[in-house]
Write a protein that holds these residues in place. Structure first.
Motif, PDB file in Angstrom:
ATOM      1  N   VAL A 297      14.180 -38.277  25.116  1.00 31.69           N
ATOM      2  CA  VAL A 297      14.477 -38.458  23.691  1.00 31.69           C
ATOM      3  C   VAL A 297      14.433 -37.120  22.965  1.00 31.69           C
ATOM      4  N   GLU A 298      13.401 -36.336  23.233  1.00 29.00           N
ATOM      5  CA  GLU A 298      13.274 -35.016  22.593  1.00 29.00           C
ATOM      6  C   GLU A 298      14.459 -34.117  22.928  1.00 29.00           C
ATOM      7  N   ALA A 299      14.888 -34.151  24.204  1.00 25.25           N
ATOM      8  CA  ALA A 299      16.027 -33.328  24.613  1.00 25.25           C
ATOM      9  C   ALA A 299      17.295 -33.761  23.882  1.00 25.25           C
ATOM     10  N   SER A 300      17.483 -35.075  23.731  1.00 22.05           N
ATOM     11  CA  SER A 300      18.697 -35.559  23.058  1.00 22.05           C
ATOM     12  C   SER A 300      18.685 -35.209  21.581  1.00 22.05           C
ATOM     13  N   LEU A 301      17.497 -35.246  20.957  1.00 25.84           N
ATOM     14  CA  LEU A 301      17.406 -34.956  19.522  1.00 25.84           C
ATOM     15  C   LEU A 301      17.500 -33.464  19.213  1.00 25.84           C
ATOM     16  N   THR A 302      17.398 -32.627  20.239  1.00 27.26           N
ATOM     17  CA  THR A 302      17.554 -31.173  20.040  1.00 27.26           C
ATOM     18  C   THR A 302      18.932 -30.690  20.464  1.00 27.26           C
ATOM     19  N   GLY A 303      19.896 -31.636  20.545  1.00 31.37           N
ATOM     20  CA  GLY A 303      21.280 -31.235  20.743  1.00 31.37           C
ATOM     21  C   GLY A 303      21.804 -31.303  22.159  1.00 31.37           C
ATOM     22  N   HIS A 304      21.162 -32.085  23.038  1.00 27.61           N
ATOM     23  CA  HIS A 304      21.623 -32.196  24.420  1.00 27.61           C
ATOM     24  C   HIS A 304      22.070 -33.626  24.717  1.00 27.61           C
ATOM     25  N   MET A 305      23.057 -33.741  25.594  1.00 27.38           N
ATOM     26  CA  MET A 305      23.484 -35.061  26.063  1.00 27.38           C
ATOM     27  C   MET A 305      22.714 -35.361  27.342  1.00 27.38           C
ATOM     28  N   VAL A 306      21.960 -36.459  27.347  1.00 24.57           N
ATOM     29  CA  VAL A 306      21.108 -36.810  28.489  1.00 24.57           C
ATOM     30  C   VAL A 306      21.634 -38.091  29.141  1.00 24.57           C
ATOM     31  N   PHE A 307      21.873 -38.010  30.454  1.00 25.94           N
ATOM     32  CA  PHE A 307      22.267 -39.171  31.246  1.00 25.94           C
ATOM     33  C   PHE A 307      21.092 -39.561  32.134  1.00 25.94           C
ATOM     34  N   SER A 308      20.852 -40.870  32.302  1.00 23.07           N
ATOM     35  CA  SER A 308      19.768 -41.288  33.192  1.00 23.07           C
ATOM     36  C   SER A 308      19.945 -42.753  33.584  1.00 23.07           C
ATOM     37  N   THR A 309      18.991 -43.263  34.376  1.00 21.51           N
ATOM     38  CA  THR A 309      19.013 -44.655  34.822  1.00 21.51           C
ATOM     39  C   THR A 309      17.676 -45.312  34.534  1.00 21.51           C
ATOM     40  N   LEU A 310      17.704 -46.642  34.532  1.00 16.38           N
ATOM     41  CA  LEU A 310      16.501 -47.414  34.286  1.00 16.38           C
ATOM     42  C   LEU A 310      16.654 -48.734  35.040  1.00 16.38           C
ATOM     43  N   HIS A 311      15.554 -49.279  35.529  1.00 13.03           N
ATOM     44  CA  HIS A 311      15.617 -50.549  36.252  1.00 13.03           C
ATOM     45  C   HIS A 311      15.374 -51.712  35.286  1.00 13.03           C
ATOM     46  N   THR A 312      16.448 -52.185  34.670  1.00 14.81           N
ATOM     47  CA  THR A 312      16.387 -53.393  33.842  1.00 14.81           C
ATOM     48  C   THR A 312      17.575 -54.271  34.213  1.00 14.81           C
ATOM     49  N   ASN A 313      17.558 -55.528  33.773  1.00  9.02           N
ATOM     50  CA  ASN A 313      18.572 -56.480  34.211  1.00  9.02           C
ATOM     51  C   ASN A 313      19.838 -56.472  33.368  1.00  9.02           C
ATOM     52  N   ASP A 314      19.719 -56.143  32.070  1.00  6.05           N
ATOM     53  CA  ASP A 314      20.907 -56.147  31.221  1.00  6.05           C
ATOM     54  C   ASP A 314      20.808 -55.050  30.172  1.00  6.05           C
ATOM     55  N   ALA A 315      21.873 -54.886  29.423  1.00  4.10           N
ATOM     56  CA  ALA A 315      21.958 -53.767  28.480  1.00  4.10           C
ATOM     57  C   ALA A 315      20.958 -53.915  27.329  1.00  4.10           C
TER      58      ALA A 315
END
Length: 592
Positions: free
Chosen positions: A431-449
């Motif tokens: 979150v901190e990286a995205s709020l300082t001007g970076h586009m962050v891609f990642s994954t998470l183990h959940t069932n739906d959006a």
């Protein structure tokens, strides 16, 4: 020939004298008490007795021999016999494996056929028709019974010997190599317990067999190779399009040799069998035409070391976004989202649902000379190339995803990929990286959006931070495609309407694969993605900040145009991309 009679082979079939149950006890396969337990399971689990005997640990060969005797047929190990060369032109090996039938010999007017299931009259009718079409005057069929493993090994042996006649041993099939192991290596492998490394490295049949196991896995588009020790043999299975399928069984006496061979290739300790080990094989050292690595993992079991090898493509051929299976609407939203200058984009779903593949496709789309992209993965398995900088995390040295994120901030990146958000520290760093001007891609183990938002809140991320940073969530599954060579349409039945909870009405035109040589009789070939794309819009952000519950957030997402996983899967089924079975297997019916 009248196939309604017992195979029209009354001259060659003996009248059965005892049932399978009687023979199982008489031959010592089970005790009377064990038999009673298995008989009760027959109705409860809807399996036949021979299946349950094999699952109980009785060798398949002994069970099949007893079954053959109970039905009045001869049991035969077909790998010890030969196949008449002119019969090979009648049926291709892949289709013979699909039918589980192989014609061995024709002496007019008698056709000798090997079968795994002698009661399968449709398969017998098919092979007989093939022979008659080839102008064999078949009047009587003699059936011999064999195991599936022996049938497949025999097919490999006969067809590869014919195909590779005059070629060197490098081109032999799996079945032929297994025969070579049995004929020339048995004594050497047994001695290998004393000098295992020397025996394995210098044993040509073992070396060839190890290479061929990998090469055939690649040829069949497998993602993983499993070597699974049991009491009686070493089972080899390939995972193709998400499903495991057994391809061969290595004799028990060769088990240690073949496993040790792979451990040597992966530079693992061959004298250590009590603890798990991990390693990597550069397979180009053993066959330069295969640009692959193998990620090797071993785990000790009571019967030996279980080995799993993930096949990793080194050629840099990453799928493009257009190849992932997005529909037009989702593709438009996704392409717009990955172009924003900062924020977080998450792919979510279970293990093996294609999250990393989709993220890599997005990164390759964004990889241009004026953009710096860095990744932290566990570990780096696919080389992306271009200007992308890839890094493997190592928890043993305290180099975690969170630590990688903090380090990346000093490397002036535009885009950051974090393999997985596993804890609150990584989530907050993203979150901190995205709020300082970076586009962050990642994954998470959940069932739906929508459930992803709830999961981030549960992890401890404040709702206002999620609302400010999250750009898009893509939930996904992988479904097997209908084979294009044998696809047929049909009308959905009332039973299918009930199975789909009313999502598919009886009479709806659906599609399925009949099974052919191209798909090895499965009716499916290749996979495609099913996607639920949630674009975080203004209304959704406002609801999130107000503390709206998951159900309210889901309703808002659907009203804004989000297709659920179920809706997307049904759409693909109606278009003939996947079968209804894949819809039911990969998605849940939505509550009203």
């Amino acid at each position: 020939m009248d196939l309604k009679k017992p195979l029209d082979a009354k001259d060659t079939k003996k009248a059965p004298k005892k049932s399978l149950e009687e023979l199982a006890v008489e031959k010592g396969l089970v005790t009377p008490e064990q038999l009673q337990e298995l008989v009760q399971k027959v109705l409860k689990e809807r399996k036949n007795l021979e299946q349950l005997l094999i699952e109980a640990g009785v060798p398949e060969e002994k069970v099949t021999a007893a079954l053959a005797e109970s039905l009045g047929y001869e049991f035969l190990d077909i790998t010890t016999t030969t196949m008449q060369s002119d019969l090979m032109k009648i049926i291709k090996p892949a289709y013979a494996k699909h039918l589980k039938v192989l014609p061995l010999k024709f002496q007019e007017p008698v056709l000798t056929v090997a079968m795994v299931e002698p009661r399968d009259l449709m398969a017998l009718d098919e092979i007989t028709r093939f022979c008659k079409d080839a102008r064999f005057t078949v009047k009587t069929v003699k059936v011999v019974v064999t195991t599936q493993a022996k049938l497949f090994a025999g097919i490999d042996k006969f067809y590869w010997l014919a195909k590779d006649k005059g070629k060197d041993k490098e081109n032999l099939g799996l079945g032929t190599l297994l025969d070579t192991v049995a004929e020339t290596m048995r004594m050497e492998v047994e001695m290998a317990e004393l000098a295992q490394e020397e025996a394995t490295e210098n044993s040509q049949p073992i070396v060839l067999l190890a290479n061929r196991i990998v090469e055939e896995a690649v040829g069949r588009r497998a993602s993983d190779i499993h070597l699974e020790p049991s009491l009686y043999n070493l089972r080899v299975r390939y995972r193709v399009d998400g499903d495991l399928a057994e391809v061969m069984r290595v004799p028990k006496y060769a088990q240690d040799a073949i496993i040790t061979r792979f451990k040597i290739m992966a530079d693992l300790r061959i004298d250590e069998k009590r603890v798990p080990q991990d390693g990597r094989v550069d397979f180009t050292k053993y066959n330069s035409s295969f640009e692959i690595d193998l990620r090797v993992s071993t785990v000790p079991t009571p019967f030996g070391e279980d080995v799993v090898m993930r096949i990793l493509d080194k050629s840099g051929n990453v799928l493009t976004l257009d190849m992932l299976g997005f529909n037009d609407h989702c593709m438009k939203l996704y392409r717009e989202a990955i172009q924003v200058p900062y924020g977080i984009l998450l792919h979510v779903g279970p293990t093996g649902s294609g999250k990393s593949t989709a993220l890599f496709a997005a990164l390759k789309t964004l990889d241009t000379p004026d953009v710096k992209i860095v990744t932290a993965e566990d570990p780096v398995e696919t080389t992306l190339g271009g200007q992308i900088i890839q890094s493997s995390v190592n928890p043993a040295t305290n180099y975690t995803f969170a630590k990688a994120l903090k380090a990346f901030m000093r490397h002036d990146p535009d885009i950051i990929l974090i393999g997985e958000i596993r804890d609150i520290e990584t989530a907050k760093s993203a979150v901190e990286a995205s709020l300082t001007g970076h586009m962050v891609f990642s994954t998470l183990h959940t069932n739906d959006a929508v459930g992803t938002v709830t999961r981030l809140i549960e992890m401890g991320v404040e709702t206002y931070l999620i609302a400010d940073s999250l750009v898009l969530v893509c939930a996904q599954r992988l479904a097997r495609r209908i084979c294009s060579k044998c696809k047929e349409s049909y009308e959905a039945t009332k039973e299918e309407e009930e199975l789909s909870k009313g999502d598919i009405k009886a009479g709806t035109i659906l599609y399925r694969g009949k099974g052919c040589e191209a798909c090895d009789g499965s009716g499916e070939r290749g996979r495609t993605g099913i996607y639920e794309v949630l674009l975080i819009g203004k209304e959704f952000r406002n609801l999130l900040i107000k503390g709206a519950q998951t159900d309210e957030l889901r309703r808002a997402a659907i009203q804004s145009g989000m297709m659920t996983l179920r809706q997307e899967a049904i759409d693909k089924a109606l278009k003939g991309v996947i079968s209804l079975n894949q819809v039911l297997e990969n998605t849940l019916a939505e509550s009203t």
